[in-house]
Scaffold this active site. Structure first.
Site, short mmCIF file in Angstrom:
data_model
loop_
_atom_site.label_atom_id
_atom_site.label_comp_id
_atom_site.label_asym_id
_atom_site.label_seq_id
_atom_site.Cartn_x
_atom_site.Cartn_y
_atom_site.Cartn_z
N SER A 111 0.83 -1.21 0.00
CA SER A 111 0.00 0.00 0.00
C SER A 111 0.86 1.26 0.00
O SER A 111 1.96 1.25 0.56
CB SER A 111 -0.87 0.00 1.26
OG SER A 111 -1.61 1.21 1.34
N HIS A 119 -0.55 7.83 10.11
CA HIS A 119 -1.51 7.80 9.00
C HIS A 119 -2.82 7.23 9.53
O HIS A 119 -2.79 6.27 10.32
CB HIS A 119 -0.97 6.93 7.86
CG HIS A 119 -1.77 7.04 6.61
ND1 HIS A 119 -2.98 6.40 6.44
CD2 HIS A 119 -1.55 7.73 5.46
CE1 HIS A 119 -3.47 6.70 5.25
NE2 HIS A 119 -2.63 7.50 4.63
N LYS A 131 2.38 -3.99 7.28
CA LYS A 131 2.70 -4.17 5.85
C LYS A 131 4.16 -3.79 5.59
O LYS A 131 4.86 -4.43 4.83
CB LYS A 131 1.77 -3.31 4.98
CG LYS A 131 0.37 -3.89 4.80
CD LYS A 131 -0.43 -3.00 3.88
CE LYS A 131 -1.88 -3.45 3.72
NZ LYS A 131 -2.02 -4.77 3.13
#
Ligand SMILES: NC(=O)c1ccc[n+]([C@@H]2O[C@H](COP(=O)([O-])OP(=O)(O)OC[C@H]3O[C@@H](n4cnc5c(N)ncnc54)[C@H](OP(=O)(O)O)[C@@H]3O)[C@@H](O)[C@H]2O)c1
Length: 219
Positions: A111, A119, A131
């Site tokens: 992503s 975020h 991630k």
């Protein structure tokens, strides 16, 4: 080439499978529910039931696949461990498996903004953090990889050109899942896609470029 697609029943995964089959490439699809998968994926795709969080289940599932394409992702859940388990441990399991089985290429759908701790997406149990950890594990693995970081995913396709940039240079924008699928499949064949992180969005004002041009443009 036989592609092992993890997350094959997902919205992006199913488009990746379509894209692969459109090019006559053999697909072995890792799914969690074969009955559900039969309603989503083309008949000729090999279906194997496994869970990325269970390393043992992956061993037999991989079969004679030669490359791995991972499009899994934790679904919104009240369980705070889900992104850790799916987006980190699950991907790590696939990487470890790839190493033991001599897998030729590993493509991951990640992503945009994974490097941004503050975020809003990290409110979902630090999903971007996990991630990013998974990305770093791949980078250190010694496998030949391409990490594809898309912007916001859309189901409707469009004709907007793809913008591709290097890690941590794109922070907004969206892209149809079909285009993400194309980028992932192109990455399997592109020499210039090897061992790169590419960030992608679609933008109507961007110049049209070929995939080799796009991948070559990323350092
Ligand atoms: N949504 C966005 O705007 C956005 C933006 C950038 C990046 N991304 C990322 O892009 C990727 C693809 O997104 P998407 O919206 O297309 O995904 P999706 O439709 O939510 O599909 C996720 C897939 O992962 C599978 N999965 C989840 N847990 C699993 C497990 N433990 N073992 C095996 N498979 C498992 C799901 O299986 P089932 O079908 O069995 O549930 C499903 O096939 C995700 O990593 C997502 O985080 C999303």
């Amino acid at each position: 080439m036989k592609v092992f697609v993890a997350g094959a029943t997902g919205e992006t995964g199913r488009r990746i499978v379509q894209e692969l089959r459109g090019r006559n490439i053999s697909v072995r699809a890792l799914v969690r529910d074969i009955q559900k998968a039969k309603t989503i994926l083309p008949d000729e795709v090999e279906l194997v039931e496994a869970d990325v969080t269970n390393y043992q289940s992956l061993h037999t599932a991989l079969g004679d696949s030669t490359v791995i394409l991972c499009a899994t992702g934790a679904k919104p859940s009240f369980d705070p461990t889900t992104p850790y388990k799916v987006d980190y441990e699950g991907t790590k399991n696939l990487v470890n498996l790839a190493k033991t089985k001599g897998i030729e290429r590993f493509i991951l759908v990640s992503s945009l903004c994974v490097s941004q701790f503050f975020h809003p997406l990290n409110l979902f149990w630090l999903i971007l953090v996990w991630k990013k950890q998974a990305e770093e594990y791949i980078q250190k693995s010694g496998l030949t990889y391409t990490i594809v970081r898309p912007g916001g995913l859309k189901n409707e396709n469009n004709t907007d050109p793809v913008v591709m940039q290097s890690a941590d240079t794109l922070f907004e924008g969206s892209i149809p899942r079909q285009k993400v699928a194309q980028v992932c499949v192109e990455a399997l064949f592109e020499e210039s896609a090897k061992n790169k992180i590419v960030e992608i969005v679609a933008n109507p004002n961007a110049p049209e470029k070929s995939f080799p041009e796009l991948f070559t443009g990323v350092v």
